[in-house]
Design a protein around this motif. Structure first.
Motif, PDB file in Angstrom:
ATOM      1  N   ILE A 148       0.841  -1.195   0.000  1.00 51.40           N
ATOM      2  CA  ILE A 148       0.000   0.000   0.000  1.00 51.40           C
ATOM      3  C   ILE A 148       0.880   1.250   0.000  1.00 51.40           C
ATOM      4  CG2 ILE A 148      -1.875  -1.131   1.252  1.00 51.40           C
ATOM      5  CD1 ILE A 148      -0.875   0.527   3.746  1.00 51.40           C
ATOM      6  N   THR A 149       0.275   2.389  -0.268  1.00 57.10           N
ATOM      7  CA  THR A 149       0.904   3.685  -0.016  1.00 57.10           C
ATOM      8  C   THR A 149       0.124   4.350   1.119  1.00 57.10           C
ATOM      9  OG1 THR A 149       1.503   3.956  -2.352  1.00 57.10           O
ATOM     10  CG2 THR A 149       1.560   5.923  -0.956  1.00 57.10           C
ATOM     11  N   PRO A 150       0.690   4.385   2.318  1.00 62.29           N
ATOM     12  CA  PRO A 150      -0.014   5.060   3.411  1.00 62.29           C
ATOM     13  C   PRO A 150      -0.066   6.569   3.163  1.00 62.29           C
ATOM     14  CG  PRO A 150       1.726   3.623   4.234  1.00 62.29           C
ATOM     15  CD  PRO A 150       1.937   3.767   2.769  1.00 62.29           C
ATOM     16  N   VAL A 179       5.544   8.820   4.822  1.00 65.20           N
ATOM     17  CA  VAL A 179       6.834   8.140   4.661  1.00 65.20           C
ATOM     18  C   VAL A 179       7.127   7.220   5.844  1.00 65.20           C
ATOM     19  CG1 VAL A 179       9.333   8.504   4.533  1.00 65.20           C
ATOM     20  CG2 VAL A 179       7.789   9.909   3.153  1.00 65.20           C
ATOM     21  N   ASP A 180       6.917   7.704   7.050  1.00 67.45           N
ATOM     22  CA  ASP A 180       7.192   6.877   8.224  1.00 67.45           C
ATOM     23  C   ASP A 180       6.266   5.663   8.268  1.00 67.45           C
ATOM     24  OD1 ASP A 180       9.221   8.556   9.067  1.00 67.45           O
ATOM     25  OD2 ASP A 180       7.913   9.746  10.367  1.00 67.45           O
ATOM     26  N   GLY A 181       5.004   5.865   7.909  1.00 67.89           N
ATOM     27  CA  GLY A 181       4.068   4.744   7.866  1.00 67.89           C
ATOM     28  C   GLY A 181       4.486   3.702   6.846  1.00 67.89           C
ATOM     29  N   CYS A 195      -0.180   2.080  10.387  1.00 69.56           N
ATOM     30  CA  CYS A 195      -0.374   3.324   9.648  1.00 69.56           C
ATOM     31  C   CYS A 195      -1.867   3.629   9.602  1.00 69.56           C
ATOM     32  CB  CYS A 195       0.203   3.236   8.223  1.00 69.56           C
ATOM     33  SG  CYS A 195      -0.630   2.052   7.151  1.00 69.56           S
ATOM     34  N   GLY A 196      -2.207   4.801   9.081  1.00 67.92           N
ATOM     35  CA  GLY A 196      -3.606   5.184   8.970  1.00 67.92           C
ATOM     36  C   GLY A 196      -4.299   4.499   7.809  1.00 67.92           C
ATOM     37  N   ASP A 197      -5.586   4.760   7.672  1.00 67.10           N
ATOM     38  CA  ASP A 197      -6.381   4.086   6.648  1.00 67.10           C
ATOM     39  C   ASP A 197      -6.892   5.049   5.573  1.00 67.10           C
ATOM     40  OD1 ASP A 197      -8.207   5.475   8.148  1.00 67.10           O
ATOM     41  OD2 ASP A 197      -9.471   3.752   8.623  1.00 67.10           O
TER      42      ASP A 197
END
Length: 291
Positions: A12-14, A23-25, A265-267
Motif C-alpha cells: 500500500i501507499t499510506p 513516509v514513516d508509515g 499506519c492510517g487508513d
C-alpha cells in the motif's frame, strides 16, 4: 527467477490525514513485512493507489521502500498501462538498479484483442531492461489475457519470466501451468485461490492479505510449496474470512483498515476511493482482535 518464488506482497501507499504520502508509515509497513517472513515486495502496483500519485510522489515511494528494505528482499516495480510506448519509455528512463523485475499489467480500458495484447507485451519485452512479470486482472482491465496468449508470449520471449494471474479461475491457472515453459512462474494474484494454485504447480503469490498477515500467509505459501497441504489449509481457512473482508468494499481500503487496527499506519485513501464502512470496519477489527 528463484527470487520470485514464494510470497510477494503488493504494498500500500499510506497517506496522512492531509492526503500526503506517509513516509514513516510506509517504512513501518515495509519493516513489518520483512520481519515477518515475506519473500519480496511489489512497489507501485494497484494496491499502492499508484494512479493517484504524482511522478514526484512515485519517486518518493520508490526511494522510501529501497531505503527501508535495505537490500534484505528483492523488489519488483509496477510499470504498466494502456499506452505501449509510454510504458516502454518509463522502463527505459527510470532507474531500475534496485529492482529484480517489472510487473506490467495488461492494457486496460482500450480492450485490445488477444493479438493486441500479444503485440503490446512483445514490444515491451524487446525493450525492457529487466525481466517482465505479466499481470492479468480482467476484473480491472475489462479484458482477459487468455492462456493461449500467455503461453505464446512465454515461449517467444526469454525476458517474460512470469505471470501474476488474477482472473480467479483455477481452470485457467492450470492451463497456464501446464502450457508454459517449466521455468516460467505462474504466480497467484488472487488471495483466496493462492493455495490451490500452488498445489497445482504455481510458484507462489503476489498478495494483498499477505501484507496484513505476513507471518501466517507466508507460512501457508511455504507449506504449499513443500506440498504440505493439510497444514497449509489450516492456515488458509483461518485467514479466509479476512480475505473476503478486505475486498468487500474495494482494495486497498480494506487492507488499510487492517493496518489501522494493527497501529502500523492510517487508513486514508485518495478519491475516487473512500474508506470502509462502519459495519465492515467492525468486522475487520473483530477479526484482527481474535486472530
Amino acid at each position: 527467477m528463484k527470487e520470485l518464488i514464494g510470497t510477494g506482497v503488493a504494498l500500500i501507499t499510506p497517506f496522512t490525514e492531509n492526503f500526503e504520502v506517509d513516509v514513516d508509515g510506509l517504512k513501518r509497513v515495509v519493516n513489518f513485512n520483512i520481519n515477518n517472513g515475506i519473500d519480496y515486495l511489489v512497489v507501485l502496483g494497484t494496491t499502492a493507489e499508484s494512479v493517484t500519485l504524482t511522478k514526484k510522489e512515485k519517486q518518493l515511494v520508490i526511494d522510501t521502500i529501497i531505503e527501508a528494505s535495505a537490500g534484505k528482499v528483492p523488489l519488483v516495480l509496477g510499470i504498466g498501462g494502456n499506452n505501449t510506448q509510454e510504458v516502454i519509455d518509463e522502463m527505459q528512463t527510470r532507474d531500475l538498479t534496485a529492482f529484480t523485475a517489472i510487473l506490467s499489467v495488461s492494457p486496460m480500458y482500450n480492450k485490445p484483442t488477444q493479438e493486441g495484447i500479444y503485440q503490446h507485451f512483445a514490444a515491451i519485452a524487446q525493450m525492457a531492461p529487466k525481466p517482465i512479470i505479466l499481470y492479468n486482472v480482467p476484473g480491472r482491465t475489462a479484458s482477459n489475457m487468455l492462456p493461449e496468449t500467455v503461453i505464446r508470449l512465454a515461449h517467444d520471449f526469454d525476458s517474460i519470466v512470469a505471470i501474476k494471474e488474477a482472473a480467479g479461475d483455477m481452470v485457467q491457472a492450470m492451463r497456464l501451468i501446464a502450457g508454459c515453459p517449466k521455468d516460467f512462474l505462474v504466480i497467484s494474484g488472487d488471495d483466496m485461490i493462492t493455495l490451490p494454485m500452488i498445489l497445482a504447480g504455481g510458484a507462489g503469490v503476489i498478495s494483498v492479505i499477505g501484507e496484513g498477515f505476513p507471518k501466517e500467509f507466508s507460512e501457508m505459501v511455504h507449506l504449499g510449496l513443500n506440498k504440505k497441504a493439510d497444514d497449509a489449509y489450516k492456515i488458509h481457512y483461518k485467514i479466509a474470512p479476512a480475505i473476503d473482508y478486505i475486498f468487500a468494499e474495494g482494495n486497498p481500503a480494506g487492507i488499510k483498515a487492517v493496518f489501522s487496527k494493527l497501529g502500523i499506519c492510517g487508513d486514508t485513501v485518495r478519491l475516487p476511493l473512500v474508506g470502509v464502512s462502519t459495519t465492515l470496519r467492525a468486522k475487520i477489527d473483530a477479526f484482527v482482535n481474535a486472530f
